[in-house]
Scaffold this active site. Structure first.
Site, PDB file in Angstrom:
ATOM      1  N   ASN A   9       0.808  -1.213   0.000  1.00  0.00           N
ATOM      2  CA  ASN A   9       0.000   0.000   0.000  1.00  0.00           C
ATOM      3  C   ASN A   9       0.845   1.269   0.000  1.00  0.00           C
ATOM      4  O   ASN A   9       0.477   2.257  -0.628  1.00  0.00           O
ATOM      5  CB  ASN A   9      -0.920   0.010   1.232  1.00  0.00           C
ATOM      6  CG  ASN A   9      -2.017  -1.029   1.136  1.00  0.00           C
ATOM      7  OD1 ASN A   9      -2.906  -0.934   0.301  1.00  0.00           O
ATOM      8  ND2 ASN A   9      -1.938  -2.038   1.981  1.00  0.00           N
ATOM      9  N   THR A  10       1.980   1.234   0.685  1.00  0.00           N
ATOM     10  CA  THR A  10       2.843   2.408   0.780  1.00  0.00           C
ATOM     11  C   THR A  10       4.081   2.275  -0.088  1.00  0.00           C
ATOM     12  O   THR A  10       4.455   3.200  -0.802  1.00  0.00           O
ATOM     13  CB  THR A  10       3.269   2.644   2.246  1.00  0.00           C
ATOM     14  OG1 THR A  10       2.103   2.790   3.058  1.00  0.00           O
ATOM     15  CG2 THR A  10       4.122   3.892   2.363  1.00  0.00           C
ATOM     16  N   ASN A  11       4.732   1.128  -0.023  1.00  0.00           N
ATOM     17  CA  ASN A  11       5.967   0.913  -0.770  1.00  0.00           C
ATOM     18  C   ASN A  11       5.887  -0.320  -1.658  1.00  0.00           C
ATOM     19  O   ASN A  11       5.155  -1.270  -1.359  1.00  0.00           O
ATOM     20  CB  ASN A  11       7.157   0.736   0.182  1.00  0.00           C
ATOM     21  CG  ASN A  11       7.441   1.970   1.002  1.00  0.00           C
ATOM     22  OD1 ASN A  11       7.364   1.938   2.225  1.00  0.00           O
ATOM     23  ND2 ASN A  11       7.766   3.064   0.353  1.00  0.00           N
ATOM     24  N   THR A  12       6.642  -0.271  -2.747  1.00  0.00           N
ATOM     25  CA  THR A  12       6.871  -1.438  -3.594  1.00  0.00           C
ATOM     26  C   THR A  12       8.344  -1.799  -3.482  1.00  0.00           C
ATOM     27  O   THR A  12       9.211  -0.942  -3.671  1.00  0.00           O
ATOM     28  CB  THR A  12       6.520  -1.143  -5.063  1.00  0.00           C
ATOM     29  OG1 THR A  12       5.117  -0.946  -5.177  1.00  0.00           O
ATOM     30  CG2 THR A  12       6.947  -2.297  -5.968  1.00  0.00           C
ATOM     31  N   GLY A 106      -4.459 -12.330   1.354  1.00  0.00           N
ATOM     32  CA  GLY A 106      -3.602 -11.377   0.647  1.00  0.00           C
ATOM     33  C   GLY A 106      -2.296 -12.004   0.200  1.00  0.00           C
ATOM     34  O   GLY A 106      -1.761 -12.914   0.852  1.00  0.00           O
ATOM     35  N   ALA A 107      -1.769 -11.487  -0.921  1.00  0.00           N
ATOM     36  CA  ALA A 107      -0.530 -12.047  -1.485  1.00  0.00           C
ATOM     37  C   ALA A 107       0.622 -11.969  -0.501  1.00  0.00           C
ATOM     38  O   ALA A 107       1.426 -12.902  -0.385  1.00  0.00           O
ATOM     39  CB  ALA A 107      -0.173 -11.308  -2.766  1.00  0.00           C
ATOM     40  N   ASP A 108       0.719 -10.870   0.244  1.00  0.00           N
ATOM     41  CA  ASP A 108       1.835 -10.722   1.182  1.00  0.00           C
ATOM     42  C   ASP A 108       1.779 -11.764   2.287  1.00  0.00           C
ATOM     43  O   ASP A 108       2.802 -12.342   2.666  1.00  0.00           O
ATOM     44  CB  ASP A 108       1.855  -9.306   1.763  1.00  0.00           C
ATOM     45  CG  ASP A 108       0.522  -8.884   2.381  1.00  0.00           C
ATOM     46  OD1 ASP A 108      -0.512  -9.533   2.121  1.00  0.00           O
ATOM     47  OD2 ASP A 108       0.509  -7.885   3.125  1.00  0.00           O
ATOM     48  N   ARG A 109       0.583 -12.046   2.781  1.00  0.00           N
ATOM     49  CA  ARG A 109       0.432 -13.032   3.858  1.00  0.00           C
ATOM     50  C   ARG A 109       0.711 -14.442   3.339  1.00  0.00           C
ATOM     51  O   ARG A 109       1.333 -15.264   4.028  1.00  0.00           O
ATOM     52  CB  ARG A 109      -0.963 -12.917   4.455  1.00  0.00           C
ATOM     53  CG  ARG A 109      -1.271 -11.520   4.990  1.00  0.00           C
ATOM     54  CD  ARG A 109      -2.678 -11.413   5.530  1.00  0.00           C
ATOM     55  NE  ARG A 109      -2.804 -12.184   6.767  1.00  0.00           N
ATOM     56  CZ  ARG A 109      -3.967 -12.452   7.339  1.00  0.00           C
ATOM     57  NH1 ARG A 109      -5.099 -12.047   6.771  1.00  0.00           N
ATOM     58  NH2 ARG A 109      -4.005 -13.133   8.477  1.00  0.00           N
ATOM     59  N   THR A 131       2.737  -1.155   6.465  1.00  0.00           N
ATOM     60  CA  THR A 131       1.607  -0.229   6.532  1.00  0.00           C
ATOM     61  C   THR A 131       0.549  -0.774   7.479  1.00  0.00           C
ATOM     62  O   THR A 131      -0.042  -0.047   8.284  1.00  0.00           O
ATOM     63  CB  THR A 131       1.000  -0.016   5.140  1.00  0.00           C
ATOM     64  OG1 THR A 131       2.024   0.445   4.253  1.00  0.00           O
ATOM     65  CG2 THR A 131      -0.111   1.012   5.187  1.00  0.00           C
TER      66      THR A 131
END
EC number: 2.7.1.33
Length: 256
Positions: A9-12, A106-109, A131
């Site tokens: 959400n904040t950084n890539t 979610g992909a990150d999880r 985030t």
């Protein structure tokens, strides 16, 4: 070499792997761009590292911002001539997901759980401090059970400052004491020690529900800060999500 993107959400975070080694990484701002801007950005970062586009033979991305997905896929396709695999539960993850709605993970999880099992075994708790703050739980049998989602430290600060105009902007460093001697120290104490306390309390509750303690790994941009003041963190692995991208690419690479 493998090109990976973790779109948050904040950084890539963009990374380059040579085999299992993460040889370079960049933390970028997540924002809407054209595919051409993405392509030029990628080529520029590669060139600055002495890597030609011909050295890249695969690409994969995980995203929690769907509106940014296509610009990355098209940018990589147009400027590197590669199809960028998108992380989802439809891939071969090797992970049994016991959530009520597995497709909502979610992909990150998902990436944190996959990489966590590969690197640290099971049972396991992965705490991602970005985030948002997420805690993801893997059972002794290797099943993904679910977890916790809470606002991250930066969200907390932004909310605080937006509703209290006189409060000063602060740096995320811990004060010497819990009792802040001034307004800045009081905010720092509340944000940092409060977050560490919340994380420890959630881990304690998860241990109880699992029937005993397990390994706890923290990752994400704020991992080193909170790990320093947590009583329950075992390992800091700041680039765990990127390792998850590499692992999933190897399991699902095109033409395998």
């Amino acid at each position: 070499m493998l090109l990976v993107f973790d779109i948050g959400n904040t950084n890539t975070v963009m990374g380059i792997y040579k085999g299992e080694e993460l040889i370079n990484k960049w933390r970028l701002t997540s924002k809407k761009q054209t595919s051409d801007e993405v392509g030029f950005m990628v080529l520029g970062l590669l060139a600055a590292s002495g890597i030609s586009k011909g050295d890249i033979d695969g690409a994969i991305f995980g995203s929690v911002v769907p509106s940014l997905d296509e610009m990355f896929r098209e940018g990589v396709r147009k400027y590197l001539g590669l199809e960028c695999i998108r992380v989802s539960t439809k891939l071969d993850t090797g992970l049994e997901i016991k959530m009520k709605n597995p497709t909502g993970l979610g992909a990150d999880r998902l990436l944190n759980a996959v990489a966590g099992i590969e690197k640290y075994g099971k049972p396991l708790i992965v705490v991602d401090l970005g985030t948002t703050i997420t805690l993801d739980v893997v059972s002794r049998e290797g099943a993904y059970l679910g977890g916790v989602i809470a606002p991250g430290m930066e969200i907390g600060m932004e909310s605080l400052f937006s509703r209290a105009a006189k409060l000063p902007q602060i740096e995320l460093v811990a004060p010497e004491n819990y009792i802040g001697g001034n307004t800045v120290e009081a905010i720092q104490s509340g944000i940092i020690y409060g977050t560490a306390g919340m994380v420890d309390r959630m881990i304690k509750g998860i241990f109880k529900e699992l029937g005993g303690p397990c390994r706890v790994v923290v990752t994400g941009g704020h991992a080193p800060i909170i790990a320093k003041y947590s009583n329950r963190v075992d390992t800091v692995d700041q680039w765990l999500t990127l390792d998850g991208l590499r692992i999933l690419y190897e399991r699902n690479r095109l033409g395998k």
